[in-house]
Design a protein around this motif. Structure first.
Motif, short mmCIF file in Angstrom:
data_model
loop_
_atom_site.label_atom_id
_atom_site.label_comp_id
_atom_site.label_asym_id
_atom_site.label_seq_id
_atom_site.Cartn_x
_atom_site.Cartn_y
_atom_site.Cartn_z
N ALA A 98 -3.42 9.83 -18.30
CA ALA A 98 -4.25 9.44 -19.45
C ALA A 98 -5.69 9.18 -19.02
N ALA A 99 -5.86 8.56 -17.86
CA ALA A 99 -7.22 8.30 -17.36
C ALA A 99 -7.92 9.60 -17.01
N SER A 133 1.94 8.42 -15.93
CA SER A 133 1.29 8.68 -17.23
C SER A 133 -0.02 7.92 -17.37
N LEU A 134 -0.12 6.75 -16.72
CA LEU A 134 -1.36 5.99 -16.78
C LEU A 134 -2.51 6.77 -16.13
N GLU A 135 -2.23 7.38 -14.98
CA GLU A 135 -3.26 8.16 -14.31
C GLU A 135 -3.60 9.43 -15.09
N VAL A 157 -7.50 1.37 -12.43
CA VAL A 157 -6.17 1.47 -13.02
C VAL A 157 -5.11 0.92 -12.05
N LEU A 161 -3.15 -3.24 -11.48
CA LEU A 161 -1.70 -3.28 -11.64
C LEU A 161 -0.97 -3.70 -10.36
#
Length: 290
Positions: A184-185, A180-182, A199, A203
């Protein structure tokens, strides 16, 4: 006076005695292990300051400690040159191999492409064979590329050889990070390169630190492959130089060798002292998420 806990009240005297014996046994084992590990280190440090050429002393702590061997090591031998060569090889290998491992692990973790599964299986199979099996082939390859007796020949082989194990470990870490982080980016317009560097990399500091330290230690301590490739005196590494210092019928300067061995451990000790938190976190993360 504190009240006993429910667990302590529920234990019978026999079970409580058994539990105390188990704890005491664990502490005894840990203390003995620490003694067996620390004693050789202390012995070699004291031996490096023992007068003369022998490491033997009638007392555990010699009567007259001296730093003359360290001074002779720096002034009368090529130890500083060996140190520079080894530091250069280990540092460049750490940078190059970490970059190759992380990029390949990210590609295998996040992208689907032809040959992906076969590539993963090939890396897994390659880990089963010891490195010295390919030394003759690597020697011939470096000879054809005119990289024998060249530090870059060592660096390229070290970096390539570290990819299979490191890529599997880092891939397991990347697989555990939420996609989900990718996503969103990407919605914000970030490219895959931006996502990787801004990102994923922040992490992944624990696992990156673990990989970087491992790839620094490998060339720093290696003797066999460096002995095969390097020939000239100006290209020798610490392992080769120290080995030749105590081999042969006329070389008996073991205290000088001990002083060199102590100085070899300094960079690695510093790395572990400052990065032990990240090393432990990276090792646990790679093991749990693999």
């Amino acid at each position: 006076m504190t009240n006993p806990t429910r667990k302590q009240r529920s234990l019978s005297p026999g079970m409580r005695l058994r539990e105390n014996l188990v704890v005491a046994s664990i502490y005894i084992i840990l203390i003995l292990t620490a003694i067996f590990v620390i004693y050789p280190v202390v012995w070699i440090v004291l031996g490096s300051m023992n007068p003369g050429d022998t490491l033997f002393s009638s007392a555990f702590i010699p009567d007259h400690l001296t730093l003359d061997h360290y001074k002779r090591l720096i002034a009368d031998t090529d130890y500083v040159l060996w140190y520079k060569n080894t530091l250069f090889i280990a540092t460049m290998n750490m940078i190059i191999s970490t970059f190759l491992i992380v990029t390949s692990a990210y590609a295998f973790s996040r992208f689907r492409f032809p040959g992906r599964r076969k590539g993963l299986m090939a890396m897994l199979v390659l880990q089963m064979f010891p490195g010295f099996m390919g030394m003759i082939a690597i020697y011939i390859l470096l000879l054809q590329l005119n990289l024998l007796d060249n530090h870059w020949g060592l660096i390229l082989v070290y970096a390539g050889g570290s990819i299979p194990f490191g890529a599997w470990l880092v891939k397991g870490y990347f697989d555990g990070l939420p996609r989900s982080l990718e996503e969103a980016a990407k919605i914000d317009g970030a490219s895959n390169t931006t996502i990787f560097f801004k990102v994923m990399m922040p992490l992944s500091i624990p696992i990156l630190t673990f990989i970087a330290v491992n790839n620094f230690i490998g060339p720093w301590m290696d003797f066999i492959f460096a002995r095969l490739v390097l020939r000239s005196n100006e290209n020798k590494t610490l392992a080769i130089g120290l080995f030749e210092m105590v081999t042969g019928r006329g070389n008996t300067e073991f205290t000088l060798f001990a002083a060199g061995a102590v100085l070899v451990a300094v960079p690695i000790t510093i790395l572990f002292l400052f990065l032990q938190k990240y090393i432990i976190e990276g090792l646990k993360a790679g093991a749990n998420k693999g």
